[in-house]
Structure formats: structure tokens, C-alpha cells
Design an enzyme around this catalytic site. Sequence first.
Site, short mmCIF file in Angstrom:
data_model
loop_
_atom_site.label_atom_id
_atom_site.label_comp_id
_atom_site.label_asym_id
_atom_site.label_seq_id
_atom_site.Cartn_x
_atom_site.Cartn_y
_atom_site.Cartn_z
N CYS A 42 0.85 -1.19 0.00
CA CYS A 42 0.00 0.00 0.00
C CYS A 42 0.89 1.25 0.00
CB CYS A 42 -0.90 0.01 1.23
SG CYS A 42 -2.07 1.40 1.24
N ASP A 44 0.50 3.79 1.71
CA ASP A 44 0.49 4.37 3.05
C ASP A 44 1.91 4.62 3.57
OD1 ASP A 44 0.29 4.62 6.00
OD2 ASP A 44 -1.81 4.08 5.67
N ARG A 46 3.04 4.82 6.37
CA ARG A 46 3.42 4.09 7.59
C ARG A 46 3.86 2.66 7.32
NH1 ARG A 46 -2.23 5.22 10.30
NH2 ARG A 46 -2.74 4.64 8.14
N HIS A 98 -2.21 -3.87 5.06
CA HIS A 98 -2.00 -3.47 6.45
C HIS A 98 -3.33 -3.17 7.12
CE1 HIS A 98 -2.61 0.95 5.91
NE2 HIS A 98 -2.35 0.62 4.67
N CYS A 101 -6.20 0.04 6.95
CA CYS A 101 -5.91 0.65 5.64
C CYS A 101 -7.00 1.67 5.27
CB CYS A 101 -5.81 -0.43 4.58
SG CYS A 101 -5.41 0.20 2.93
CO CO Z 1 -3.40 1.33 3.05
#
Ligand code: CO
Length: 213
Positions: A42, A44, A46, A98, A101
Amino acid sequence: METYEKLLLQNKAWATEKQKLEPNFFQQLSQEQTPDFLWIGCSDSRVPAEIIVNASPGEIFIHRNIANQLIPTDFNSLSVVQYAVEVLRIKNIIVCGHYGCGGIKAALGKQSANLVITNKWLMHIKDVYRLYKDEIDSLPTEEERVDRLVEINVKEQVKALSHTSIIQKSWHLHQQPVLHGWVYGLRDGLLKPLVTLYPDTQIDAIYQYEQLV
Ligand code: CO
């Protein structure tokens, strides 16, 4: 100092330190890459692939998009998979979702009137939700519903990989790569394996290619 200037400064410090510790590091890596892994994760911020598995430059070939999807009409992710499998001959593909999400969470809500393009990207996750609606809707909290769909989505994307001609051809000719579905916990920093597909996996007949040459 602007935030982007900090990045440039940190880069200079990193490169200098790396050069000091391993004088041949950049020289060697500049010659070629031989990663064993393709990571589909992803976007993202993090979930930075190399950092969470403590990998170095050169170890992982990476593609990231919202909610780690492998969509059969998306030339971006497919060209990454093709290059990784057919040129780099990577041995493992990891699809990593994750918990928590944002993409999955958004897909479980109404379509945003403003994010018209993003809506389209998330449409595929809505389709996955529809297949598992009863199971997901039976969970009591939104967090649990999101996290369950996160896991299901990872498994579906691994399956989607196995439906590509790229993977089926490579399984047939080279008995690799192994496909892995993992999920990452934002709360504890830990990866959890969910599914593994080996090159001898039987694929549903309607997704099989007739001839692989
Ligand atoms: Co995500």
C-alpha cells in the site's frame, strides 16, 4: 528550513555515512540489481517496505498503490510484475496489506463526490467486499470489518496475480515465483503471513491459460 530541504540534507548525510561504512556500496549497486523479492504494498506512508523488513537498497523491487491492488487492466502494476518475473527472475512476490488501511476503509463507505478517480480505483475493493458481504457485515465494529476486508483483499490480490499470464507462464517454465500474502500491523509493527501460493498451485479452470509458450 522547509520540510523538503530536510529530506535533501538527510539524504546527503545518509549517502556520506553509507560510503564511509561500505566504500564499494554505491559502486557495486550501480552495476546491476538482483533482488529476490517483488513487493506489492500500500502507498500508506506508515508501511515503508524496506524499513519494516530491515532491507537494504537492491534487495526488494517495489510497487505500491492504494490498498495494494493488482488489477488486470492496470499496466502500471502489471509491467512491474512482468519486469520482475521475466527479466529480474525474482523468486518471491509479496502482496502486503496493512490493518487500518484507509483505502479499504474508504471502499466500505459511500463514494466521495470529490475523489472521482480514487473512487474508481477503490471500486475493485467494493467488488471483493460484495463476495464476502455476509462474513464482513457480521462483525460488530467498523475496525473489525475493515481489518477483515484488509485480509480478504490481500488473499484476493494474490489470487489475481496467479490469474496473470506472467505468473502462469513462469510457474510452467521456471517453477517460480512463490506468491505470498502478508498483512502488517500498524500497532505492533509485525508482519503476519496469510497465504502462500506455490508454483504447483491448481488455478480455477476459467483463469487458466490454454497454452503457455
Ligand atoms: Co493502506
